[in-house]
Design a protein around this motif. Sequence first.
Motif, short mmCIF file in Angstrom:
data_model
loop_
_atom_site.label_atom_id
_atom_site.label_comp_id
_atom_site.label_asym_id
_atom_site.label_seq_id
_atom_site.Cartn_x
_atom_site.Cartn_y
_atom_site.Cartn_z
N PRO A 421 0.84 -1.36 -0.17
CA PRO A 421 0.12 0.20 -0.08
C PRO A 421 0.85 1.26 -0.21
O PRO A 421 2.14 1.29 0.58
CB PRO A 421 -0.81 -0.15 1.44
CG PRO A 421 0.18 -1.03 2.16
CD PRO A 421 0.65 -1.89 1.12
N LYS A 422 0.46 2.34 -0.68
CA LYS A 422 1.00 3.64 -0.60
C LYS A 422 0.97 3.95 0.71
O LYS A 422 -0.12 4.18 1.66
CB LYS A 422 0.40 4.45 -1.67
CG LYS A 422 0.44 4.19 -3.00
CD LYS A 422 -0.21 4.98 -3.89
CE LYS A 422 0.03 4.80 -5.33
NZ LYS A 422 -0.58 5.84 -6.37
N LEU A 467 -3.30 -3.52 7.41
CA LEU A 467 -4.24 -2.63 7.77
C LEU A 467 -4.40 -1.57 7.05
O LEU A 467 -5.53 -1.07 6.74
CB LEU A 467 -4.18 -2.41 9.25
CG LEU A 467 -4.42 -3.31 10.53
CD1 LEU A 467 -3.84 -3.11 11.55
CD2 LEU A 467 -5.65 -3.80 10.52
N LEU A 468 -3.43 -1.07 6.59
CA LEU A 468 -3.24 0.23 5.86
C LEU A 468 -3.73 -0.18 4.18
O LEU A 468 -4.57 0.56 3.88
CB LEU A 468 -1.69 0.58 5.47
CG LEU A 468 -1.51 1.89 4.74
CD1 LEU A 468 -2.23 2.94 5.17
CD2 LEU A 468 0.07 1.95 4.60
N ALA A 469 -3.57 -1.22 3.64
CA ALA A 469 -4.03 -1.79 2.37
C ALA A 469 -5.63 -1.82 2.44
O ALA A 469 -6.04 -1.47 1.64
CB ALA A 469 -3.33 -2.92 2.05
N ARG A 470 -6.29 -2.22 3.56
CA ARG A 470 -7.59 -2.45 3.85
C ARG A 470 -8.04 -1.26 4.14
O ARG A 470 -9.47 -1.32 4.59
CB ARG A 470 -8.07 -3.71 4.42
CG ARG A 470 -7.54 -4.97 3.65
CD ARG A 470 -7.92 -6.13 4.23
NE ARG A 470 -9.36 -6.17 4.68
CZ ARG A 470 -10.32 -6.50 3.84
NH1 ARG A 470 -9.89 -7.19 2.66
NH2 ARG A 470 -11.60 -6.61 4.04
N ARG A 493 2.05 4.69 13.88
CA ARG A 493 2.75 6.01 13.78
C ARG A 493 3.69 5.85 12.78
O ARG A 493 3.96 6.59 12.10
CB ARG A 493 2.73 6.78 14.88
CG ARG A 493 1.45 7.02 15.77
CD ARG A 493 1.44 7.80 16.83
NE ARG A 493 0.39 8.52 17.38
CZ ARG A 493 0.29 8.91 18.86
NH1 ARG A 493 1.52 8.94 19.31
NH2 ARG A 493 -0.82 9.15 19.20
N ARG A 494 4.56 5.04 13.47
CA ARG A 494 6.00 4.95 12.45
C ARG A 494 5.73 4.28 11.14
O ARG A 494 6.32 4.92 10.17
CB ARG A 494 7.08 4.16 13.55
CG ARG A 494 8.18 3.79 12.70
CD ARG A 494 9.01 2.77 13.55
NE ARG A 494 10.50 2.41 12.95
CZ ARG A 494 10.94 1.50 13.48
NH1 ARG A 494 10.44 0.80 14.53
NH2 ARG A 494 12.18 1.23 12.63
N PHE A 495 5.02 3.48 10.98
CA PHE A 495 5.00 2.70 9.60
C PHE A 495 3.83 3.09 8.88
O PHE A 495 4.08 2.89 7.57
CB PHE A 495 5.17 1.13 9.84
CG PHE A 495 6.18 0.39 10.57
CD1 PHE A 495 7.60 0.62 10.04
CD2 PHE A 495 6.09 0.00 11.81
CE1 PHE A 495 8.70 0.31 10.57
CE2 PHE A 495 7.30 -0.77 12.20
CZ PHE A 495 8.59 -0.42 11.72
N ALA A 496 2.97 3.57 9.35
CA ALA A 496 1.64 4.07 8.59
C ALA A 496 1.02 5.12 9.05
O ALA A 496 -0.23 5.13 9.84
CB ALA A 496 0.62 2.62 8.51
N PRO A 497 1.78 6.36 8.94
CA PRO A 497 1.45 7.43 9.62
C PRO A 497 -0.25 7.84 9.18
O PRO A 497 -0.85 8.86 9.85
CB PRO A 497 2.55 8.77 9.30
CG PRO A 497 3.09 7.92 8.28
CD PRO A 497 3.01 6.40 8.37
N SER A 498 -0.62 7.42 8.22
CA SER A 498 -2.00 7.84 7.60
C SER A 498 -3.16 7.05 8.41
O SER A 498 -4.24 7.46 8.32
CB SER A 498 -2.15 7.52 6.06
OG SER A 498 -2.16 6.27 5.71
#
Length: 882
Positions: A421-422, A467-470, A493-498
């Motif tokens: 995921p972006k 979790l980010l991809a979905r 927060r570190r790996f997927a701040p969005s």
Amino acid sequence: KKQTSRDGVNWSSGKAVSLGAFSRGIDGMSERDYRVATFVGSAPRLYLGGEAAIAELVDYPYVYKDGTVKEPLKISAEPLQLSVRETESGGYEVTDNVDVDDLGPRSIYVVPKGTRELAVIRVSEEQKEIISAFERMPTFPAEAKKALSEALMEISPSVPVMSDLIAASENVQTIAAESKVTFRFEALDAERFSAKAIIRPLAESDVLCTPGRGLAFISAEAGGATVRVERDLQKEKDNFSSLGERLHEFDECRDGEFVWIVDFEKCLQLLETLRPLADLCLIEWPRGASLKVSYAPVQSGSVHLSLRSLGQWLEVNGEVRLSDKMKLSVAELLEKARQTRYGFISLGESEYVALTEQLRKQLRLLDEMLTHGRKGNQLSRYSAPALQKTQEEGLDIEADGEYRNLLERIEQANALEIELPKGLDADLREYQVSGFEWMSRLAHWKAGGCLADDMGLGKTVQTIALLLARSGEGPSIVVVPAAVLYNWKNEIRRFAPSLRAKVLPMQERQETLEKLQAGDVLLVTYGVLASEAELFAARSWNVAVLDEAHTIKNRETKTSKAAMQLNAQFRLILTGTPLQNHLGEIWNLFQFINPGLLGSFQKFSERFIVPIERDHDKGKQRLLKRLIAPFILRRSKGEVLDELPEKTEIVLKVELSEAERALYENLREKAVMDLETGESTPIQALAELLKLRQAACHPRLVEKTMNLPSSKCKAFLALVEEFSRSGHRALVFSQFTSYLALVKQELDKAGIGYMYLDGSDTPAERARLVELFQNSSVPLFLISLKAGGTGLNLTAADYVVHLDPWWNPAIEDQATDRAYRIGQSQPVTIYKLISENTIEEKIIDLHKTKKSLADALLQGTDMSHQMSREEILALLRAADEP
């Protein structure tokens, strides 16, 4: 004599049984034995003998002579026969196979055929007259050839005649003999059968011959007329030789050249081997007693399954056709396959049919997946991958559109081009990318998964990528132990701040849940999940993750029941130790991720727990592994991390002082005595084992007022001084916090610095201590085994010391993995301090053979199990053995 055997192979020499007891019947007698017992006479004293009794023992393998059981006495049946041979003077001599001087009134004659063989011949009154006539005139001159030939032809309907004179006769029809070998089967008892190879030249006649041996011409009666039967001795030999080449697997069952003694299973296998050889042989059974194998073995392609979707279940029906007239329903086939011990199923009336090995495996798998409900046989939709594999192996499956759509989704999932995921701010390793893709494929067709990588391989970052991809599909929930709650928040927060990582507040919890939206990840502890189960069950989740999922291993706990109520599109569990104690744990984990896959707990217990844990059934273990394999991903460090440094494990033996030894032995002997006499229960005995383990560590753990020094503490301090001089740092683990307290006292006396962590520390304090150790030069970090199992990254240490062994080596490995994980650049040395000649040594021995259940299922190792009273007692008795 009555013999006994423990293994069915080696038998005792036999215990003499009186004729009186034999006549009344004793345990173990077969139907044949009871029939023989009716011939026990009583005048003037008990005896057993006579031709009738011997005739009852024809082809019985348990008859012996002279009181020895080394070599059986063979008793066979023969028809009465006359033989005519040419004498040296050119005349002819007529003999019979009864070979007695006085026929007398008997109808049964027993004729010796060597030192250990008897023939039983039954003679009618008419046959007696014929024999008597030839006994009065046994020889004939050459001039009587024609008259003798005619006389022999006349009597041949009553007595078979073996003679070349038969061939010379021109007044009778000549027919070719049957050259096929006939296998005469007979039941010796309920589980043993004999098969004798003979030649029956004429189907309507009782004349029997040995394959390829004897005279070429026989006279006999056929259809009310006398015929001349011409044998092809060479063809008989060839047929028997060809059969012998096909029967090599039964060589161990041979009892001489022409007889096989087989058990029930081997009998069916022999019948199946002979069934397609109709051009070489015939099968013959006594009237009223037979086993039949009439149909070709049932193969996968013969079984037709029909599937109909019912929500989360698949209704299973179908049939198997054995012939145009013979068929079985799939339910009947499964029931029969379940009941048989052999590769054959019963069709009734002593008729059997073989199942191919491939079909038996498929039926076993299908049967283990089925749930037998009120609506018939049903399969969980999560069984689709295993079911699809059986279809690829040849099973004929017809399914409705919904099931076909499910298969399409599975195929689509397998073919998906999955991209990271972006917004993922992490450089995933190749195996971590594979893990992310694996989870994504399962989520695509809505099946749950268990990510069971070794500790330290980054299960958290792989999950965050998912979790980010979905994240666009809705809010997700991650349930974690309290100790790692903020670690998860920081990692997100570190790996997927969005992603928006949120912790449930103490107040307004329902309102917080209702406001969650796509992109939110709610972090909750297991305690909060259990206390607010209804709140979490009331809404739908995109992804539900259970970290350290073995927390719900006990299906009866409130926490486990709360987790089962979570409603999510994709369920994922994370654990480096899917099983810690017994197989019931894996049922509960799978009930969360894929409910129904393993059936009810009772069914799972009967089909897997008992056979695997109690009986060590490797076949059931492989079957269970096949069922769960599509939904578990497990990688070890050795498989995926080439860059990890060397790891060395050392068991350091410590000799107890005399005073410590005396204390230990007093405790051990009392525990043994209490358990042997029944004064203590197994639970109490386990408490005694705990005392022994504590006594092996430090006397003050069992008696606080004792002033005895600890040999193990002394050895530990010497070890610390040795590696700390070289600048090494160590993690020190014990399961006893009271033991760590005593170790701290010794370290304080010696002036050695340390840090300390146990289960009483808050998550924030844990995080502070970890960071402090990682960035300081403190040589030791003392950690309770329970507190050190999760959420710690302590790669600053290159030594690990286990002060005492734990029953399950997987728990120790988890603790070791606090240091031996990604980011470790130094070789790691693990010390295990073990007190000699104590229960600790036995625990280490158990480690060698008793692996975790997860390893057993995923790597094929042995299964561990709960200890019984006998196992506890054996451990106590052996604990002082070197």
